[in-house]
Design a protein around this motif. Structure first.
Motif, PDB file in Angstrom:
ATOM      1  N   ARG A 121      -2.344   1.002 -10.339  1.00 28.02           N
ATOM      2  CA  ARG A 121      -2.005   2.041  -9.372  1.00 28.02           C
ATOM      3  C   ARG A 121      -0.863   1.574  -8.459  1.00 28.02           C
ATOM      4  N   GLU A 122      -0.827   0.296  -8.141  1.00 25.97           N
ATOM      5  CA  GLU A 122       0.281  -0.203  -7.324  1.00 25.97           C
ATOM      6  C   GLU A 122       1.611   0.002  -8.039  1.00 25.97           C
ATOM      7  N   ASP A 167      -6.420  -6.750   4.549  1.00 27.19           N
ATOM      8  CA  ASP A 167      -6.861  -6.858   3.162  1.00 27.19           C
ATOM      9  C   ASP A 167      -6.673  -8.307   2.702  1.00 27.19           C
ATOM     10  N   ARG A 225      -6.524  -1.271  -9.811  1.00 25.03           N
ATOM     11  CA  ARG A 225      -5.791  -1.263  -8.543  1.00 25.03           C
ATOM     12  C   ARG A 225      -4.351  -1.732  -8.748  1.00 25.03           C
ATOM     13  N   GLU A 226      -4.140  -2.762  -9.567  1.00 22.92           N
ATOM     14  CA  GLU A 226      -2.774  -3.243  -9.795  1.00 22.92           C
ATOM     15  C   GLU A 226      -1.954  -2.220 -10.577  1.00 22.92           C
ATOM     16  N   CYS A 262       0.862  -1.186   0.000  1.00 22.07           N
ATOM     17  CA  CYS A 262       0.000   0.000   0.000  1.00 22.07           C
ATOM     18  C   CYS A 262       0.896   1.233   0.000  1.00 22.07           C
ATOM     19  N   GLU A 273      -4.311  -8.885  -0.358  1.00 23.84           N
ATOM     20  CA  GLU A 273      -2.895  -8.650  -0.085  1.00 23.84           C
ATOM     21  C   GLU A 273      -2.320  -9.736   0.837  1.00 23.84           C
ATOM     22  N   SER A 288      -7.550  -9.947  -7.898  1.00 25.68           N
ATOM     23  CA  SER A 288      -6.954  -8.697  -8.371  1.00 25.68           C
ATOM     24  C   SER A 288      -7.935  -7.922  -9.249  1.00 25.68           C
ATOM     25  N   ARG A 289      -7.815  -6.589  -9.161  1.00 25.94           N
ATOM     26  CA  ARG A 289      -8.574  -5.691 -10.016  1.00 25.94           C
ATOM     27  C   ARG A 289      -7.581  -4.891 -10.857  1.00 25.94           C
TER      28      ARG A 289
END
Length: 464
Positions: free
Chosen positions: A437-438, A295, A434-435, A276, A298, A430-431
């Motif tokens: 953005r990681e 989470d 979101r991945e 995060c 994670e 996983s989305r």
């Protein structure tokens, strides 16, 4: 030959001063636990290829000086010995290291991610005979921490020149200001689609986890020593490195090691998975850390990585010696928080440090579960070979010590350009957004600190 000096030092600055001095045609800087090493030049090298390991050895007297006192490594144009391997290059490496003409050698170098493809028997794109790893015995090694500095060299001339460069602050010009790199992808669609397709394959039962990466071009020439120093001041890495090797330059701030082996056979690996972003507000960061540990996606991503690391060590170690010493501890690494664990054991009589490195390489946290099933997925969805990215930077000694930093959070050259690269662990929950953005959060460890070379023109300002 060896000299030691006591005193108060800024070890990162000393290492960077040596790397920027131009004294040698190749060099490695490696940091571990508050101590920095500078390795300059090469008197011997071991290179790893798809089915052979090759030794290149020269004599100390063969190295000459080019313009402005730069020492050129005295290695031959062709290898002096080649040993074939199948399955693992570890035994071939051991054979060639035992034949080195230097008894108390130290090795510094790198392994490319695609070495794992060769070990797994998978095809390599491009030149099938290319170097997949290069490990060199330096002409000069400098070890420095805040209290002392030690120089080891093959001759008095090298020792004195390097000691003078290390101790002389000189009138160094201040480094240019960094020029932050934009980490957003103008066309994120292909990465998002790759993540979505991989999730479908995981849900179909092909595998459990894959790390997919994307790379970002640096649109200017980079001052690697200045970038390393600025980035190191701003980061909290497990290891850091600065490479100036044939065909490769890199500055990196690694969040984890692939493997650590001590001279007594003690072995440690530190899987890091689950991420995060960090911020500037301690209270908000504390809430983020707590949320990270709660989470489910994670935590699952981390737990399957620890399971693999535990199994890999059990195949190498004495019975009942493997233990999970730390489990799911949140660590701060640059611009992000990670969930970290530590697995340790003691190598059995059949296995040495190179067996351990090959067995754990690449780290499960940059490949997938199962590893061998993840490699074809990575090759299918990533447009270019990874090269050093997700490989390792290595320091080893004749006593059996080996320390391998995972090659992440770095700026590096490849394919005629300079790049940043980051990946995310893809599992069934996983989305894609979101991945993506990681990867942006991880790239932010390096992107704000990249320093242009002195001859890079200033960016053009938009018209008023």
């Amino acid at each position: 030959m060896r000299k030691r000096r006591e005193g108060g030092y800024d070890p990162a600055a000393v290492a960077v001063r040596l790397a920027a001095s131009g004294l040698f045609d190749e060099s490695v800087v490696y940091e571990r636990d508050g101590r920095w090493w500078f390795a300059g030049g090469a008197v011997a090298a071991v290179t790893i290829h798809r089915d052979t390991v090759r030794a290149w050895t020269g004599e100390a007297g063969e190295a000459g000086e080019a313009d402005e006192g730069r020492t050129v490594s005295g290695l031959p144009e062709s290898p002096v010995r080649s040993v074939a391997w199948t399955g693992s290059p570890a035994r071939a490496i051991d054979v060639l290291l035992a034949e080195l003409p230097i008894e108390d050698w130290r090795l510094y170098g790198r392994l490319d991610h695609e070495l794992a493809f060769a070990v797994a028997g998978l095809p390599l794109s491009g030149d099938a005979d290319r170097e997949l790893g290069r490990l060199t015995v330096p002409r000069v090694e400098v070890g420095v921490d805040e209290r002392s500095l030690t120089v080891r060299a093959l001759n008095a001339a090298d020792l004195d020149r390097v000691l003078s460069a290390a101790l002389g602050a000189g009138d160094e010009a201040p480094a240019a200001a960094p020029r932050p790199v934009d980490v957003e992808d103008a066309e994120p669609g292909p990465y998002l689609a790759a993540v979505a397709a991989t999730v479908d394959r995981i849900r179909a039962g092909e595998l459990e986890k894959v790390i997919l990466s994307r790379r970002v071009a640096v649109p200017y020439d980079v001052d690697f020593p200045a970038t390393y120093l600025r980035g190191r001041r701003a980061n909290t890495p497990a290891r850091s490195f600065l490479l100036d090797l044939p065909g490769l330059r890199a500055a990196g701030f690694s969040p984890q090691t692939v493997v650590e082996v001590d001279a007594d056979g003690s072995i440690t690996t530190r899987p890091l998975a689950g991420t995060c972003p960090r911020g500037d507000d301690p209270a908000f960061d504390a809430r983020r850390r707590a949320a990270l540990l709660g989470d489910a996606k994670e935590v699952y991503e981390h737990a399957v990585s620890v399971r693999v690391a535990d199994a890999e060590l059990r195949a190498l170690c004495e019975p009942d010696s493997v233990a999970i010493d730390a489990f799911m501890v949140v660590e701060e690494r640059g611009s992000v928080h990670h969930i970290a664990s530590r697995v340790s054991g003691r190598l059995d009589a059949r296995h040495g440090p190179w067996d351990a490195l090959v067995a754990l390489f690449p780290a499960v946290t940059v490949s997938g579960v199962p590893k061998a099933d993840a490699y074809p997925v990575i090759a299918e969805y990533e447009a270019t070979p990874r090269g050093l990215y997700a490989g390792a930077v290595v320091r080893a000694t004749h006593t059996g010590e080996l320390d391998a930093a995972l090659a992440l959070r770095m700026v590096h050259t490849q394919d005629g350009g300079t790049w940043l690269r980051a990946g995310a662990g893809i599992v069934r929950d996983s989305r894609p957004v979101r991945e993506y953005r990681e990867t942006c959060h991880e790239l932010a460890t390096v992107a704000p600190h990249v320093v242009p070379s002195s001859d890079t023109p200033e960016p053009e300002l938009p018209a008023a």
